[in-house]
Design an enzyme around this catalytic site. Structure first.
Site, PDB file in Angstrom:
ATOM      1  N   GLU A  74     -12.555 -10.046 -23.404  1.00  0.00           N
ATOM      2  CA  GLU A  74     -11.125  -9.860 -23.676  1.00  0.00           C
ATOM      3  C   GLU A  74     -10.783 -10.112 -25.148  1.00  0.00           C
ATOM      4  O   GLU A  74      -9.680  -9.765 -25.592  1.00  0.00           O
ATOM      5  CB  GLU A  74     -10.286 -10.753 -22.762  1.00  0.00           C
ATOM      6  CG  GLU A  74     -10.371 -10.302 -21.301  1.00  0.00           C
ATOM      7  CD  GLU A  74      -9.393 -11.004 -20.384  1.00  0.00           C
ATOM      8  OE1 GLU A  74      -8.769 -10.315 -19.559  1.00  0.00           O
ATOM      9  OE2 GLU A  74      -9.255 -12.238 -20.465  1.00  0.00           O
ATOM     10  N   TYR A 120      15.717 -20.739 -25.917  1.00  0.00           N
ATOM     11  CA  TYR A 120      14.359 -20.903 -26.461  1.00  0.00           C
ATOM     12  C   TYR A 120      13.483 -19.687 -26.211  1.00  0.00           C
ATOM     13  O   TYR A 120      12.610 -19.378 -27.011  1.00  0.00           O
ATOM     14  CB  TYR A 120      13.719 -22.209 -25.967  1.00  0.00           C
ATOM     15  CG  TYR A 120      14.247 -23.332 -26.805  1.00  0.00           C
ATOM     16  CD1 TYR A 120      13.678 -23.636 -28.032  1.00  0.00           C
ATOM     17  CD2 TYR A 120      15.384 -24.033 -26.421  1.00  0.00           C
ATOM     18  CE1 TYR A 120      14.206 -24.607 -28.849  1.00  0.00           C
ATOM     19  CE2 TYR A 120      15.920 -25.018 -27.226  1.00  0.00           C
ATOM     20  CZ  TYR A 120      15.329 -25.305 -28.442  1.00  0.00           C
ATOM     21  OH  TYR A 120      15.864 -26.254 -29.259  1.00  0.00           O
TER      22      TYR A 120
HETATM   23 ZN   LIG Z   1      -7.369 -11.839 -18.588  1.00  0.00          ZN
END
Ligand SMILES: [Zn+2]
Length: 210
Positions: A74, A120
């Protein structure tokens, strides 16, 4: 910070997230830009609770493995963001419970999956665009993120989880935690009558930092 300090910071922040349930098993990955222009990343299959500072992966901007254990696949989509947003110095990718639950809902606004109801979220994240579902490891995830990288600080991968950027790793972790808590609130409030922030209130918050 020196490379050694950055390595130790990654181990410490990852363990803290693991201990508080933001990451489980071998899911999720972290990366940051090193002073020499390479990138430090979590190894493939590693648990946030048991990282070893000396075995973290180092890759270059093209994804070539320089040293340490083999990086998560990833990390390819982290690099796509770095290539397209020079202000991004660190990235947190989680399969955290509430954001992943949100990512599985039908009919999300793909420009912004969370309609703002807390200041926020607006100040830290702004908007949360949705990346269409793609199999984990599909190179098109990197392509989709690259297209949006310059315009957003965080992204929601459909049926998968969040990708959150920061000016450094502490900032990226704080942004990821804020976003996870916002998703938790959004799901808690589902079906209730929410007072969303008005356009004027959102405009007033934009550019105020955090
Ligand atoms: Zn992932």
């Amino acid at each position: 910070m020196t490379e050694q300090q950055l390595r130790e910071q990654m181990v410490t922040l990852a363990r803290s997230m693991f201990e508080r349930g933001y990451a489980t098993g071998g899911a999720g990955n972290l990366s940051l830009k090193l002073p020499n222009g390479h990138f430090l990343a979590t190894p493939t299959g590693s648990s946030f609770g048991r990282l070893d500072a000396d075995r973290l992966s180092v890759v270059d901007i093209d994804g070539n493995h320089i040293s340490g254990d083999r990086p998560s696949k990833e990390v390819a989509f982290h690099l796509a963001i770095y290539r397209n947003n020079s202000a991004c110095n660190a990235i947190v990718h989680l399969h955290s419970t509430y954001l992943t639950a949100l990512s599985c809902l039908q009919g999300l606004d793909t420009d912004n999956a969370i309609k703002p109801f807390t200041p926020y979220f607006v100040m830290r994240i702004g908007k949360l665009p949705v990346i269409p579902y793609l199999r984990p490891g599909d190179p098109r995830i990197a392509e989709e993120l690259a297209k949006r990288a310059a315009d957003y600080r965080a992204f929601l991968l459909a049926n998968h989880g969040p990708v959150v950027t920061g000016s450094n790793l502490t900032d990226a972790v704080d942004n990821a935690e804020e976003l996870e808590e916002t998703a938790k609130l959004a799901l808690m409030l589902d079906g209730k009558s929410i007072r969303y922030l008005s356009e004027e209130e959102i405009t007033d918050l934009q550019g105020r930092g955090k």
